[in-house]
Design a protein around this motif. Structure first.
Motif, short mmCIF file in Angstrom:
data_model
loop_
_atom_site.label_atom_id
_atom_site.label_comp_id
_atom_site.label_asym_id
_atom_site.label_seq_id
_atom_site.Cartn_x
_atom_site.Cartn_y
_atom_site.Cartn_z
N VAL A 193 15.07 -12.98 -35.39
CA VAL A 193 14.42 -14.29 -35.28
C VAL A 193 14.71 -14.91 -33.93
CG1 VAL A 193 14.26 -16.61 -36.25
CG2 VAL A 193 14.54 -14.66 -37.79
N ILE A 194 13.67 -15.47 -33.32
CA ILE A 194 13.78 -16.22 -32.07
C ILE A 194 13.41 -17.67 -32.39
CG2 ILE A 194 12.89 -16.49 -29.73
CD1 ILE A 194 12.08 -13.50 -29.86
N CYS A 195 14.33 -18.60 -32.12
CA CYS A 195 14.11 -19.99 -32.53
C CYS A 195 14.29 -20.96 -31.38
CB CYS A 195 15.06 -20.35 -33.66
SG CYS A 195 14.78 -22.02 -34.37
N GLU A 196 13.49 -22.01 -31.40
CA GLU A 196 13.62 -23.09 -30.44
C GLU A 196 14.90 -23.90 -30.71
OE1 GLU A 196 12.29 -24.38 -27.76
OE2 GLU A 196 10.79 -22.81 -27.51
N LYS A 197 15.25 -24.77 -29.75
CA LYS A 197 16.39 -25.68 -29.91
C LYS A 197 15.93 -26.93 -30.69
CE LYS A 197 16.72 -25.98 -25.55
NZ LYS A 197 15.65 -25.01 -25.30
N PRO A 198 16.86 -27.61 -31.35
CA PRO A 198 18.20 -27.17 -31.71
C PRO A 198 18.12 -26.10 -32.80
CG PRO A 198 17.70 -29.22 -32.83
CD PRO A 198 16.53 -28.93 -31.93
N LEU A 199 18.97 -25.11 -32.71
CA LEU A 199 18.91 -24.03 -33.68
C LEU A 199 19.04 -24.59 -35.09
CD1 LEU A 199 18.65 -20.95 -33.48
CD2 LEU A 199 21.13 -20.80 -33.65
N VAL A 200 20.08 -25.35 -35.33
CA VAL A 200 20.30 -26.08 -36.59
C VAL A 200 21.05 -27.36 -36.24
CG1 VAL A 200 20.24 -24.14 -38.20
CG2 VAL A 200 22.37 -24.68 -37.01
N PRO A 201 21.15 -28.34 -37.16
CA PRO A 201 21.79 -29.61 -36.81
C PRO A 201 23.31 -29.63 -36.86
CG PRO A 201 20.90 -29.72 -39.02
CD PRO A 201 20.44 -28.41 -38.44
N THR A 202 23.94 -28.71 -37.60
CA THR A 202 25.38 -28.80 -37.80
C THR A 202 26.07 -27.45 -37.59
OG1 THR A 202 25.34 -28.25 -40.16
CG2 THR A 202 25.00 -30.59 -39.56
#
Length: 315
Positions: free
Chosen positions: A98-107
């Motif tokens: 998986v390639i994901c934009e920022k923010p990856l996750v919040p915590t």
């Protein structure tokens, strides 16, 4: 040639992912978005399948797995911030990297959860940290490393990007979905500062509301008062009526100029990921921890020489 799916195909940043996939000679097999305004696909990948229901998207992806030539290799995630974790986990469990934009996750806790899903599936998560590939940023990083001075650099970060009334009506204006201004528009810069100046040693919030935030960050090699805003009223008088965005990032008074060179950074990011040199969960941890702390902190009065110049307009 690798096969890609794109989640969030109608989003602002999605065309850069489509362009990167095409320019590197790969195949955008499927797009998915709840919004059907995705006509841009016609000029980039007109043969791609497209779905507006996640269930149909996922079922089609599972059918593609039956044939090695059509099976998906990567899922790109460009959905709203609050959906990143769910969409990343779904992509991993579909047997894809998986390639994901920022923010990856919040915590940080959700980073740990993604690391668990990586172990369960044997797949990898990569974060788009495109400023790390920008020539001006790389030159400054090299300069800071070579100078190896004992005194910390004085850095100023000011970013005002005016947004209309639509912003607060969209998911971006909902802190439950975007996680607020500092996360939504600041995470790029906080990652850049860490990349250049090292580990974060101090993180203090001075002011925050739905439209702006400011504070102080101190890294191993830099002291950084920062100010972020989507409010046009914060634009300096000399640019009001002339431009809608004001960006000033300076190091020891010298402007860090990286306005040019943005258009190809996603393609470079994809190139590095496909070559096995992408930025993963641990690379993203520092900026996730930074914005999580800012988001949960109570504003404090600034210590001497730590306040951003714009703070006095707010208090």
């Amino acid at each position: 040639m690798k096969n890609f799916a794109l989640i969030g195909a109608a989003g602002y940043i999605a065309p850069r992912h489509m362009k990167a996939i095409k320019e590197l000679g790969h195949n955008l097999s499927i797009g998915y978005d709840t919004n059907d305004s995705v006509g841009i696909i016609d000029s980039i990948s007109p043969d791609s399948e497209f779905f507006t229901e996640f269930e149909r998207f996922q079922e089609h992806a599972y059918r593609l797995k039956r044939n090695p030539s059509t099976a998906l290799d990567y899922v790109a995630v460009c959905s709203p911030n609050y959906l990143h974790h769910s969409h990343i986990a779904a992509g991993l469990r579909m047997g894809c990297d998986v390639i994901c934009e920022k923010p990856l996750v919040p915590t940080p806790e959700l980073l740990d959860e993604l690391a668990n899903v990586e172990k369960e599936t044997g797949q990898r998560v990569y974060n788009i940290l495109q400023l790390r590939h920008h020539e001006a940023i790389l030159k400054l990083k090299e300069k800071v490393a070579n100078e190896n001075r004992s005194e910390k650099y004085q850095v100023d970060l000011t970013y005002i990007t005016s947004r209309g009334k639509w912003y607060m009506e969209s998911w971006k204006g909902d802190p439950r979905k975007s996680f607020g201004v500092a996360t939504n528009i600041g995470v790029h810069f906080f990652d850049m500062l860490h990349f250049i100046f090292g580990k974060l040693e101090k993180n203090v919030l001075h002011y925050a509301n739905d439209y702006k935030a400011c504070g102080y960050l101190e890294y191993e090699k830099a002291k950084v008062p920062w100010f972020l805003s989507i409010d046009a009223n914060d634009l300096p008088d000399e640019v009001k009526g002339k431009q809608t965005t004001f960006r000033n990032i300076s190091c020891e008074g010298d402007q860090i100029e990286f306005s040019a060179g943005f258009t190809d950074l996603h393609t470079i990011s994809y190139q590095e990921i496909l070559a096995g040199r992408g930025y993963g969960i641990e690379d993203a941890r520092h900026c996730v921890e930074t914005v999580h702390h800012i988001r949960t902190a109570q504003p404090e009065s600034p210590a001497e020489n730590e306040a951003h110049a714009f703070l006095k307009k707010l208090i």
